[in-house]
Design a protein around this motif. Structure first.
Motif, PDB file in Angstrom:
ATOM      1  N   VAL A 138       0.864  -1.175   0.000  1.00  0.00           N
ATOM      2  CA  VAL A 138       0.000   0.000   0.000  1.00  0.00           C
ATOM      3  C   VAL A 138       0.901   1.225   0.000  1.00  0.00           C
ATOM      4  CG1 VAL A 138      -1.611   1.360   1.393  1.00  0.00           C
ATOM      5  CG2 VAL A 138      -1.962  -1.106   1.124  1.00  0.00           C
ATOM      6  N   TYR A 139       0.590   2.183  -0.858  1.00  0.00           N
ATOM      7  CA  TYR A 139       1.373   3.416  -0.927  1.00  0.00           C
ATOM      8  C   TYR A 139       0.422   4.600  -1.047  1.00  0.00           C
ATOM      9  CZ  TYR A 139       0.611   2.482  -5.933  1.00  0.00           C
ATOM     10  OH  TYR A 139       0.046   2.205  -7.151  1.00  0.00           O
ATOM     11  N   VAL A 140       0.929   5.787  -0.740  1.00  0.00           N
ATOM     12  CA  VAL A 140       0.065   6.964  -0.621  1.00  0.00           C
ATOM     13  C   VAL A 140       0.660   8.150  -1.368  1.00  0.00           C
ATOM     14  CG1 VAL A 140      -0.709   6.188   1.649  1.00  0.00           C
ATOM     15  CG2 VAL A 140       1.175   7.827   1.489  1.00  0.00           C
ATOM     16  N   GLN A 141      -0.186   9.164  -1.552  1.00  0.00           N
ATOM     17  CA  GLN A 141       0.278  10.422  -2.116  1.00  0.00           C
ATOM     18  C   GLN A 141       1.227  11.105  -1.112  1.00  0.00           C
ATOM     19  OE1 GLN A 141      -0.292  11.479  -5.100  1.00  0.00           O
ATOM     20  NE2 GLN A 141      -2.159  10.470  -5.816  1.00  0.00           N
ATOM     21  N   THR A 160     -10.057  10.099   1.742  1.00  0.00           N
ATOM     22  CA  THR A 160      -9.455   9.959   0.421  1.00  0.00           C
ATOM     23  C   THR A 160     -10.018   8.723  -0.254  1.00  0.00           C
ATOM     24  OG1 THR A 160      -7.357  10.019  -0.800  1.00  0.00           O
ATOM     25  CG2 THR A 160      -7.445   8.570   1.112  1.00  0.00           C
ATOM     26  N   LYS A 161      -9.742   8.574  -1.545  1.00  0.00           N
ATOM     27  CA  LYS A 161     -10.322   7.495  -2.345  1.00  0.00           C
ATOM     28  C   LYS A 161      -9.315   6.370  -2.598  1.00  0.00           C
ATOM     29  CE  LYS A 161     -14.175   9.808  -2.948  1.00  0.00           C
ATOM     30  NZ  LYS A 161     -15.406   9.388  -2.246  1.00  0.00           N
ATOM     31  N   PHE A 162      -9.875   5.171  -2.816  1.00  0.00           N
ATOM     32  CA  PHE A 162      -9.104   3.988  -3.204  1.00  0.00           C
ATOM     33  C   PHE A 162      -9.838   3.348  -4.380  1.00  0.00           C
ATOM     34  CE2 PHE A 162      -8.332  -0.719  -2.122  1.00  0.00           C
ATOM     35  CZ  PHE A 162      -7.193  -0.781  -2.915  1.00  0.00           C
ATOM     36  N   ALA A 163      -9.209   3.325  -5.562  1.00  0.00           N
ATOM     37  CA  ALA A 163      -9.846   2.785  -6.772  1.00  0.00           C
ATOM     38  C   ALA A 163      -9.739   1.270  -6.776  1.00  0.00           C
ATOM     39  CB  ALA A 163      -9.177   3.372  -8.019  1.00  0.00           C
ATOM     40  N   SER A 193      -8.958  -3.253 -13.743  1.00  0.00           N
ATOM     41  CA  SER A 193      -7.709  -3.903 -13.354  1.00  0.00           C
ATOM     42  C   SER A 193      -7.044  -3.082 -12.273  1.00  0.00           C
ATOM     43  CB  SER A 193      -6.768  -4.027 -14.559  1.00  0.00           C
ATOM     44  OG  SER A 193      -6.333  -2.736 -14.975  1.00  0.00           O
ATOM     45  N   ARG A 194      -6.037  -3.672 -11.615  1.00  0.00           N
ATOM     46  CA  ARG A 194      -5.261  -2.892 -10.662  1.00  0.00           C
ATOM     47  C   ARG A 194      -4.479  -1.812 -11.388  1.00  0.00           C
ATOM     48  NH1 ARG A 194      -7.208  -1.639  -7.440  1.00  0.00           N
ATOM     49  NH2 ARG A 194      -5.368  -0.521  -6.770  1.00  0.00           N
ATOM     50  N   GLY A 195      -4.155  -2.047 -12.654  1.00  0.00           N
ATOM     51  CA  GLY A 195      -3.469  -1.028 -13.444  1.00  0.00           C
ATOM     52  C   GLY A 195      -4.294   0.243 -13.562  1.00  0.00           C
ATOM     53  N   GLU A 196      -5.617   0.087 -13.730  1.00  0.00           N
ATOM     54  CA  GLU A 196      -6.497   1.259 -13.781  1.00  0.00           C
ATOM     55  C   GLU A 196      -6.509   1.985 -12.437  1.00  0.00           C
ATOM     56  OE1 GLU A 196     -10.452   0.790 -15.140  1.00  0.00           O
ATOM     57  OE2 GLU A 196      -9.878   0.620 -17.248  1.00  0.00           O
ATOM     58  N   GLY A 197      -6.448   1.209 -11.365  1.00  0.00           N
ATOM     59  CA  GLY A 197      -6.387   1.828 -10.045  1.00  0.00           C
ATOM     60  C   GLY A 197      -5.123   2.652  -9.883  1.00  0.00           C
ATOM     61  N   ARG A 198      -4.016   2.138 -10.393  1.00  0.00           N
ATOM     62  CA  ARG A 198      -2.753   2.881 -10.309  1.00  0.00           C
ATOM     63  C   ARG A 198      -2.824   4.174 -11.114  1.00  0.00           C
ATOM     64  NH1 ARG A 198       0.101   0.321 -13.528  1.00  0.00           N
ATOM     65  NH2 ARG A 198       0.435   2.009 -15.017  1.00  0.00           N
ATOM     66  N   LEU A 199      -3.444   4.115 -12.277  1.00  0.00           N
ATOM     67  CA  LEU A 199      -3.571   5.321 -13.099  1.00  0.00           C
ATOM     68  C   LEU A 199      -4.420   6.374 -12.394  1.00  0.00           C
ATOM     69  CD1 LEU A 199      -4.013   3.743 -16.653  1.00  0.00           C
ATOM     70  CD2 LEU A 199      -1.975   4.878 -15.713  1.00  0.00           C
ATOM     71  N   ALA A 200      -5.461   5.945 -11.675  1.00  0.00           N
ATOM     72  CA  ALA A 200      -6.278   6.891 -10.902  1.00  0.00           C
ATOM     73  C   ALA A 200      -5.426   7.560  -9.829  1.00  0.00           C
ATOM     74  CB  ALA A 200      -7.468   6.177 -10.276  1.00  0.00           C
ATOM     75  N   PHE A 201      -4.533   6.778  -9.227  1.00  0.00           N
ATOM     76  CA  PHE A 201      -3.605   7.333  -8.241  1.00  0.00           C
ATOM     77  C   PHE A 201      -2.667   8.340  -8.897  1.00  0.00           C
ATOM     78  CE2 PHE A 201       0.518   7.368  -6.145  1.00  0.00           C
ATOM     79  CZ  PHE A 201       0.189   7.527  -4.815  1.00  0.00           C
ATOM     80  N   ARG A 203      -3.133  10.136 -11.471  1.00  0.00           N
ATOM     81  CA  ARG A 203      -3.852  11.364 -11.850  1.00  0.00           C
ATOM     82  C   ARG A 203      -4.273  12.178 -10.633  1.00  0.00           C
ATOM     83  NH1 ARG A 203      -6.434   7.636 -15.535  1.00  0.00           N
ATOM     84  NH2 ARG A 203      -8.196   7.492 -14.088  1.00  0.00           N
ATOM     85  N   GLY A 204      -4.034  11.635  -9.442  1.00  0.00           N
ATOM     86  CA  GLY A 204      -4.410  12.348  -8.227  1.00  0.00           C
ATOM     87  C   GLY A 204      -5.850  12.129  -7.813  1.00  0.00           C
ATOM     88  N   GLU A 205      -6.557  11.231  -8.488  1.00  0.00           N
ATOM     89  CA  GLU A 205      -7.957  10.971  -8.156  1.00  0.00           C
ATOM     90  C   GLU A 205      -8.096  10.083  -6.927  1.00  0.00           C
ATOM     91  OE1 GLU A 205      -9.312   9.200 -11.735  1.00  0.00           O
ATOM     92  OE2 GLU A 205      -8.991  10.993 -12.954  1.00  0.00           O
TER      93      GLU A 205
END
Length: 369
Positions: A138-141, A160-163, A193-201, A203-205
């Motif tokens: 788990v990692y954070v902004q 905060t959000k978790f995709a 996918s988890r890849g989409e979750g990473r992209l949301a991270f 982008r700062g979403e």
């Protein structure tokens, strides 16, 4: 008058020796059990190119080389229903002749544990040859801080959000970990996918994200090195005694278990921790499984397991596996069988706890049989 010839006993003894020697190859062949089939079919209940498919193709190459007869191994992808469709088909159609095997993942284990009404299979009717663990981080902004305590305090105060993909998928233990630490993390479902979750991270979403080890090394390490992400905790790994310990891929990161158990009054006997441990065991400690029907010939099964054990001393395989899934030693044979039986054994009370938690905390309704 001729003397009556005497019958010699030697030929008789020799006859029995010859007869016994003639039987030896037959006895040895019988003791070897059923011969290894020339072709093995591995059912992969996921599409081509996904994580489980990639692992199956990687393992099929090495298992074919490790078995003495070097059988051909055919991968049969049967996607659908988040792996339930293909697994149901395998359960109803596979013959216990040693020719057919099944590759499963956490996406298969979790619905079975929750008694999803779509599930028609029973893990108790299968036996594992080899299991592949994985870890995750788990990692954070960076706005949440640099140090563990500071980050946790800020995550408790700032929503905060978790995709995520689904509430009962691979990320469910991670979502439970957030809740057990009292973090104000809200899931957003629907990622493909988890890849989409990473992209949301990126982008700062999303303020937090989670990736398994291989994806973390390939896609998140550059973010950490550039200051765009800060690792918070790993899920850890499970030792042979069933205790979660630090992940050898991330020895300097605390595990979620360490953080949770450091809280006043927290215990391994807490219902929430017991539930987390069960889903961690089935979803991460045994994330990828190669299974056969339980009725497979015992000596043929032993041959398959011996082939898997031989890989544990094959330096070429170990080096390739480290690149594929990280520094995790596969679990083989009876050890895998014991761990799987323990992981899949979720009591009715614990299952209902999960159902109630998802409904009360996130408004997610889970249907069970």
């Amino acid at each position: 008058m001729h003397a009556k010839p005497k019958l010699s006993r030697m030929p008789c003894r020799r006859w029995w020796i010859v007869f016994a020697l003639a039987l030896l190859p037959l006895v040895a062949e019988a003791d070897d059990g059923q011969p290894t089939p020339d072709t093995l079919t591995w059912t992969v209940p996921f599409g081509v190119g996904g994580g489980t498919d990639v692992w199956a193709r990687f393992m099929s190459h090495w298992m074919a080389r490790s078995l003495p007869s070097h059988p051909a191994i055919v991968i049969d992808n049967v996607p659908g229903g988040g792996s339930i469709t293909g697994t149901n088909l395998f359960y109803t159609r596979a013959q216990p002749n040693g020719e057919e095997m099944l590759v499963t993942s956490a996406s298969t284990q979790f619905p079975a544990m929750l008694e999803d009404p779509r599930v028609r299979f029973d893990y108790a009717k299968w036996t594992p040859i080899i299991a592949a663990p994985t870890g995750g981080v788990v990692y954070v902004q960076p706005r949440f801080g640099k140090e563990t305590g500071e980050i946790l305090d800020n995550l408790r105060e700032e929503p905060t959000k978790f995709a995520m993909q689904t509430p009962t998928g691979l990320e469910m233990p991670v979502m439970l970990a957030f809740d057990m630490l009292g973090l104000a993390v809200e899931p957003v479902f629907g990622m493909r996918s988890r890849g989409e979750g990473r992209l949301a991270f990126e982008r700062g979403e999303a303020g937090v994200d989670f990736q398994t080890t291989s994806a973390y090394f390939s896609s998140v390490t550059p973010l950490v090195e550039s200051g765009q992400a800060v690792p918070l905790f790993s899920l850890g790994v499970m030792n042979e005694e069933g205790v979660i310990v630090r992940d050898p891929a991330f020895p300097d990161l605390p595990t979620f278990s360490e953080l949770y158990l450091a809280q006043p009054g927290a215990s391994r006997d807490d219902v929430a921790y017991e539930v987390f441990h069960k889903f961690f065991a089935s979803g991460y400690a045994l994330q990828k499984l190669l299974l056969v029907p339980k009725q497979v010939d015992a000596k043929l099964l032993a041959r398959y397991r011996d082939g898997a054990k031989a890989l544990m001393t094959n330096e070429d395989f170990l080096a390739a596996a480290r690149q594929q899934v990280g520094p995790y030693e596969p679990v083989v044979g009876e050890v895998a069988a014991r761990q799987l039986a323990s992981a899949m054994e979720l009591s009715d009370a614990r299952r209902q706890w999960v159902v109630d938690w998802l409904k009360d905390r996130y408004g997610v309704r889970v249907v069970t049989r």
